[in-house]
Design a protein around this motif. Structure first.
Motif, PDB file in Angstrom:
ATOM      1  N   LEU A  10      19.243   7.875  -8.322  1.00 22.19           N
ATOM      2  CA  LEU A  10      18.676   9.223  -8.356  1.00 22.19           C
ATOM      3  C   LEU A  10      17.334   9.252  -7.630  1.00 22.19           C
ATOM      4  N   VAL A  11      17.063  10.390  -6.994  1.00 27.07           N
ATOM      5  CA  VAL A  11      15.794  10.554  -6.277  1.00 27.07           C
ATOM      6  C   VAL A  11      14.834  11.370  -7.144  1.00 27.07           C
ATOM      7  N   VAL A  12      13.597  10.883  -7.250  1.00 26.55           N
ATOM      8  CA  VAL A  12      12.579  11.558  -8.058  1.00 26.55           C
ATOM      9  C   VAL A  12      11.694  12.394  -7.130  1.00 26.55           C
ATOM     10  N   ARG A  13      11.621  13.689  -7.419  1.00 26.09           N
ATOM     11  CA  ARG A  13      10.816  14.603  -6.583  1.00 26.09           C
ATOM     12  C   ARG A  13       9.707  15.254  -7.399  1.00 26.09           C
ATOM     13  N   PRO A  14       8.563  15.509  -6.767  1.00 21.31           N
ATOM     14  CA  PRO A  14       7.509  16.226  -7.488  1.00 21.31           C
ATOM     15  C   PRO A  14       7.913  17.686  -7.693  1.00 21.31           C
ATOM     16  N   GLU A  15       7.508  18.255  -8.817  1.00 18.25           N
ATOM     17  CA  GLU A  15       7.768  19.684  -9.078  1.00 18.25           C
ATOM     18  C   GLU A  15       6.685  20.507  -8.396  1.00 18.25           C
ATOM     19  N   SER A  16       6.748  20.509  -7.067  1.00 12.94           N
ATOM     20  CA  SER A  16       5.649  21.098  -6.289  1.00 12.94           C
ATOM     21  C   SER A  16       5.491  22.597  -6.517  1.00 12.94           C
ATOM     22  N   ALA A  17       6.586  23.285  -6.747  1.00  9.80           N
ATOM     23  CA  ALA A  17       6.489  24.744  -6.892  1.00  9.80           C
ATOM     24  C   ALA A  17       5.981  25.122  -8.284  1.00  9.80           C
ATOM     25  N   LEU A  47       2.861   5.805 -16.250  1.00  7.64           N
ATOM     26  CA  LEU A  47       3.235   7.195 -15.950  1.00  7.64           C
ATOM     27  C   LEU A  47       2.409   7.713 -14.773  1.00  7.64           C
ATOM     28  N   GLY A  48       1.112   7.434 -14.806  1.00  8.03           N
ATOM     29  CA  GLY A  48       0.235   7.874 -13.720  1.00  8.03           C
ATOM     30  C   GLY A  48       0.598   7.209 -12.407  1.00  8.03           C
ATOM     31  N   ALA A  49       0.890   5.906 -12.466  1.00  6.47           N
ATOM     32  CA  ALA A  49       1.226   5.173 -11.239  1.00  6.47           C
ATOM     33  C   ALA A  49       2.514   5.708 -10.628  1.00  6.47           C
ATOM     34  N   LEU A  50       3.496   5.979 -11.490  1.00  2.00           N
ATOM     35  CA  LEU A  50       4.762   6.508 -10.971  1.00  2.00           C
ATOM     36  C   LEU A  50       4.541   7.890 -10.349  1.00  2.00           C
ATOM     37  N   LEU A  51       3.793   8.723 -11.073  1.00  2.00           N
ATOM     38  CA  LEU A  51       3.545  10.075 -10.563  1.00  2.00           C
ATOM     39  C   LEU A  51       2.764  10.020  -9.244  1.00  2.00           C
ATOM     40  N   ARG A  52       1.867   9.057  -9.133  1.00  4.71           N
ATOM     41  CA  ARG A  52       1.087   8.909  -7.901  1.00  4.71           C
ATOM     42  C   ARG A  52       1.993   8.543  -6.716  1.00  4.71           C
ATOM     43  N   HIS A  53       2.966   7.661  -6.974  1.00  4.23           N
ATOM     44  CA  HIS A  53       3.936   7.331  -5.920  1.00  4.23           C
ATOM     45  C   HIS A  53       4.633   8.587  -5.402  1.00  4.23           C
ATOM     46  N   VAL A  54       5.065   9.425  -6.357  1.00  6.86           N
ATOM     47  CA  VAL A  54       5.820  10.622  -5.995  1.00  6.86           C
ATOM     48  C   VAL A  54       4.896  11.652  -5.341  1.00  6.86           C
ATOM     49  N   HIS A  55       3.670  11.739  -5.856  1.00 10.22           N
ATOM     50  CA  HIS A  55       2.697  12.726  -5.356  1.00 10.22           C
ATOM     51  C   HIS A  55       2.268  12.382  -3.929  1.00 10.22           C
ATOM     52  N   LEU A  56       1.975  11.115  -3.683  1.00  9.57           N
ATOM     53  CA  LEU A  56       1.468  10.740  -2.352  1.00  9.57           C
ATOM     54  C   LEU A  56       2.586  10.403  -1.372  1.00  9.57           C
ATOM     55  N   GLY A  57       3.673   9.812  -1.877  1.00  5.29           N
ATOM     56  CA  GLY A  57       4.710   9.332  -0.962  1.00  5.29           C
ATOM     57  C   GLY A  57       5.883  10.268  -0.809  1.00  5.29           C
ATOM     58  N   GLY A  58       5.966  11.275  -1.692  1.00  2.00           N
ATOM     59  CA  GLY A  58       7.094  12.194  -1.614  1.00  2.00           C
ATOM     60  C   GLY A  58       8.304  11.650  -2.354  1.00  2.00           C
ATOM     61  N   PRO A  59       9.459  12.362  -2.229  1.00  2.00           N
ATOM     62  CA  PRO A  59      10.666  11.993  -2.963  1.00  2.00           C
ATOM     63  C   PRO A  59      11.010  10.515  -2.758  1.00  2.00           C
ATOM     64  N   ILE A  60      11.398   9.872  -3.840  1.00  3.86           N
ATOM     65  CA  ILE A  60      11.628   8.433  -3.783  1.00  3.86           C
ATOM     66  C   ILE A  60      12.700   8.087  -4.819  1.00  3.86           C
ATOM     67  N   SER A  61      13.573   7.160  -4.480  1.00  3.17           N
ATOM     68  CA  SER A  61      14.669   6.829  -5.397  1.00  3.17           C
ATOM     69  C   SER A  61      14.155   5.971  -6.549  1.00  3.17           C
ATOM     70  N   ARG A  62      14.873   6.053  -7.663  1.00  2.00           N
ATOM     71  CA  ARG A  62      14.521   5.208  -8.804  1.00  2.00           C
ATOM     72  C   ARG A  62      14.554   3.741  -8.418  1.00  2.00           C
ATOM     73  N   ALA A  63      15.532   3.383  -7.566  1.00  2.00           N
ATOM     74  CA  ALA A  63      15.666   1.973  -7.156  1.00  2.00           C
ATOM     75  C   ALA A  63      14.399   1.527  -6.410  1.00  2.00           C
TER      76      ALA A  63
END
Lengths: 401, 401
Positions: free
Chosen positions: B73-80, B15-31
C-alpha cells in the motif's frame, strides 16, 4: 529520520549520559544524578553498578553530609585507571598528555620544535616516544580507551588526513593513521584542528562551559577559529569549518600566507603586530615577543600603543563580522589573541559598537580563554573520550580485550 | 543529557518520523517506509494506521506495480484536509498561502505594499483578512494545524518579537502575537526571519534538499542570509544568526542602513547595483530594475557590465569569506542575488579562487534558488508544520477539539 531506539540503545544512551555527567561535572551523588537525569533511583543504581563493574566509576560514601539519614553514595570517575592520550602539534611545540576520565591531566610532556617542515616520521616518532615513556610508568590495571591529536591545520573529516597546514608546510598527511601505527595500542587516533579542539575544550571545561553558541579565536603564528553553534562544533561539509583567520577584513591589505590579502590572520597575527611595533629581526617571534609589545604599551611606549590600536581595530572588525553572522553568546580570545585582546579591548569594543548590529551584541560576552595553552590538548582529550561516552561498556570491553 | 526516552516517546518519535517521510518525500509505499526507517512491517502498519485514523495520511493501492504478488500500500499525505497558514511580509509585498501537508500550496493571495513604516494593525489586518477569505472556501472537514510568518528582519527566538527590521522601519513588534489574535484560530503564530526561512525551504524542498551544510543568500532591498550547519538552521544565541548582509567587506565603503559602512548589503544590494549602473530616479527599484541592468549587460551595455562586475566582485569576496568560515557544500543565491549572480558568475568565481582556501572550495557548489520568491513562504509553512511533525496525534487532537 531513523527509527526509534531499541531497549539496548536506551541503556547505552543512559550509560553514556551518566558517565558524561561524572566525566564533565566531577563526583556527584546518586540522588543528584536521579534528579538531573530524570530517571528513577533503581535505574540510576543499575546504571552506576554496570559502570562500576566495568571499572569506569566507583561509588563512595560522601565525606560529610551535614544531614540526618542515610547519605546518598557519590559516583566518581576512575580517573587514575581509565585514560586517553592527547597530542598537540603546534607550530612551535609538541605536547603529549595522559588524561584520565574526568579530564584529569595525569602526566604531560612537552618539547619545543623549530618552525618548519612537517616531517611525519620525526613527529610521530617523538610523540609516540613520549607516550611510551608515560605508559611505562602506569600501573598494570590502567586502561587506555582512546587517543586524539590537535594539529594546527585543516583536517579532512572523512579520514582524518591533515589536508593543509600553512604553518606546518604540510599537505595530505595521513597523520592519525601513522601516529596510530607508531603508538601500537591498537587504537585509532582521531585528529582535529587545534582551534576547533580549543573551542571544544573551552565549551566543555573552560570559560564557555554551558554556553551553546560561542566563537573561540586562537592566535598563534596564524589565527584559527572554532565555532560552537547550538551546542555543536561547526565542522562544515568536509571538516574545514571555522577558518575565520582567512576572512578578508581589509581587501588589498597585507599579504597572507594563504595567497590572499587582508585576511584577519594577516592583519592581526603575530607578524602584523610585531611589524607594526617595529620589532622585526631575529628572535622577534612567539608569545614572548607579543607579550613584550603589550607590556611596552602598558609602560607608555607610543609605537607599541599604536601597533596595538591598529591590530585591535582589525580584530574588532573581524569579531563584529562574526557577531553579525553567528549571534554568539560569547567570543573567547586564546593564544596570543588573549594578550592582544587584553591590550586593545577598548578598540575591539568600539569597532563592535560601530559594525555589529545592536541586538546581536547586546548580550554578547567577550572573554579570554581559561585553559590557556592547554586548550587544544584538553580538546583532543575530549575528542578521544567521545567513543567511551557514546558506548561505555563496549569500548571498555574492547580496551580490556 | 536527559534520560532515555519512554515507550510513549518512541512511538511519538516514530509517528513523527513516518509523517516527515510522507510530508517531505511525498507518497511512499509501506515497503519503502519499512526499509528506510529500519522498523519491521507490523510496526509500520501500526504507525500508518494511527496516522490514518487521525486523518493525517491515507493508504491506497498503487496505480501500477509491474510486479507480481500483492502490491504494498502507498501512504499519501492528506494534503487537502490538513493544512497550515504561511505568511510572508516583505518590504514590497505581502503574501499568504494555505499550504497542505506534503507542502502543496492549496491557495495563495498576494498584494504589493508601499515601502515604509510597519503599521502593525494594517499589516495583521490585511494578512488575517486574506486568511479568512481562504478559510471560507475550505470544506468542513479541513483542519488548520499551524501558522507561521516570514518577516524581513530580526526575530527574537525567545518570544517571536520582531526586534529590528531596517527595511520595515520597525522595532520591538509583537508581530506573531498580534497576528495570532487577529486570525482567531486559537493557534500561536511562529515568526522567523525571511532569509532563514528561505534557507529552510531550499533545504527541505529546493535545490539544497539533502545538503547538510548550506548558505542561502537572499537579496531584496537588503541582503539576508540563512545558514544550515550540520542539518540545522543556525539561529545563534537570541535567534539573530545569519545576518551576513552586515558583514563588512569593504571597510570605509558605502554607507549602510545599519549605520556601518561597506557591509555586503551596502556593496551588493539593489541600490549599489542601480547606482553603479547610473540608474537612479523614480521607479528605479525592485526586481524589474535589477533585471533590466542584467539584461542591458547581456546586450553589451558597458555601464551595466561595469556595474555588475563591481557588484560581483564584492559578492564574490563576501561568499569567499563565508566559504572559509563555514566550509559549506552549497551556496544558494535567491531574490535579486539570483539575477546578480547569474550576471556576474565569472567574477564571483574568480574572487572565490583568490580568497577562499582550496580545500574549502574544491567541492563547493554554487546554485540559484529553485523556489524563487516563494522560498520564505514555503519556509514559513515548514516552520508551521514543525509542531505536527514533532507530535502528530496530539497536535491533531488539539486542532480538532
Amino acid at each position: 529520520m531513523r527509527a526509534g531506539p531499541s531497549q539496548e540503545d536506551i541503556r547505552r544512551h543512559n550509560l553514556g549520559a551518566l558517565l558524561r555527567h561524572v566525566h564533565l561535572g566531577g563526583p556527584i551523588s546518586r540522588a543528584e544524578l536521579t534528579s538531573r537525569m530524570g530517571l528513577n533511583r533503581s535505574t540510576i543504581m543499575a546504571l552506576t553498578s554496570d559502570l562500576t563493574a566495568a571499572g569506569l566509576v566507583r561509588e563512595e560514601l560522601p565525606r560529610e553530609t551535614g544531614r540526618a539519614g542515610r547519605p546518598s553514595l557519590v559516583v566518581r570517575p576512575e580517573s587514575a585507571r581509565v585514560y586517553v592520550f592527547a597530542f598537540d602539534v603546534g607550530p612551535d611545540r609538541l605536547a603529549v598528555a595522559r588524561v584520565g576520565l574526568g579530564g584529569v591531566i595525569l602526566d604531560r610532556r612537552e618539547t619545543t620544535r623549530e618552525r618548519g617542515k612537517f616531517v611525519l616520521d620525526e613527529l610521530t616518532g617523538a610523540l609516540s616516544g613520549f607516550a611510551r615513556q608515560m605508559r611505562r610508568k602506569t600501573r598494570d590495571d590502567t586502561v587506555c580507551v582512546g587517543a586524539a591529536a590537535a594539529v594546527s591545520g585543516g583536517v579532512r573529516k572523512a579520514d582524518g588526513v591533515v589536508r593543509f597546514s600553512p604553518n606546518l608546510l604540510a599537505e595530505e598527511i595521513p597523520f592519525g593513521e601513522e601516529l596510530g601505527r607508531r603508538l601500537g595500542l591498537g587504537l585509532p587516533v582521531s585528529v582535529g584542528n587545534d582551534a576547533n579542539l580549543g573551542a571544544l575544550a573551552e565549551h566543555s571545561r573552560g570559560v564557555g562551559a554551558a554556553v551553546r553558541d560561542l566563537i573561540y579565536l586562537h592566535g598563534d603564528v596564524g589565527i584559527g577559529g572554532g565555532i560552537i553553534a547550538g551546542g555543536h562544533l561547526l565542522g562544515g561539509h568536509d571538516g574545514y569549518g571555522g577558518e575565520v583567520g582567512h576572512m578578508v577584513v581589509n581587501p588589498g591589505g597585507r599579504a597572507c600566507g594563504c595567497g590572499s590579502h587582508g585576511c584577519l590572520e594577516a592583519e592581526v597575527g603575530e607578524r602584523a603586530l610585531l611589524e607594526a611595533a617595529g620589532r622585526i629581526g631575529p628572535g622577534q617571534h612567539g608569545r614572548d615577543a607579543v607579550r613584550a609589545v603589550v607590556e611596552a604599551a602598558d609602560r607608555g611606549d607610543i609605537g607599541a600603543q599604536d601597533a596595538l590600536k591598529k591590530v585591535g581595530d582589525w580584530l574588532g572588525l573581524g569579531v563584529a563580522n562574526l557577531v553579525n553572522i553567528f549571534n554568539p553568546e560569547m567570543v573567547i580570545f586564546g593564544g596570543i589573541l588573549r594578550e592582544i585582546y587584553l591590550g586593545s579591548a577598548a578598540r575591539v569594543r568600539s569597532q563592535l559598537a560601530l559594525h555589529a548590529m545592536a541586538p546581536q551584541r547586546e548580550r554578547l560576552r567577550l572573554r579570554t580563554a581559561s585553559l590557556g595553552d592547554a586548550a587544544p590538548l584538553v580538546g583532543a582529550a575530549e575528542l578521544a573520550f567521545a567513543n567511551v561516552l557514546a558506548d561505555p561498556l563496549e569500548v571498555l570491553a574492547r580496551a580490556n580485550a
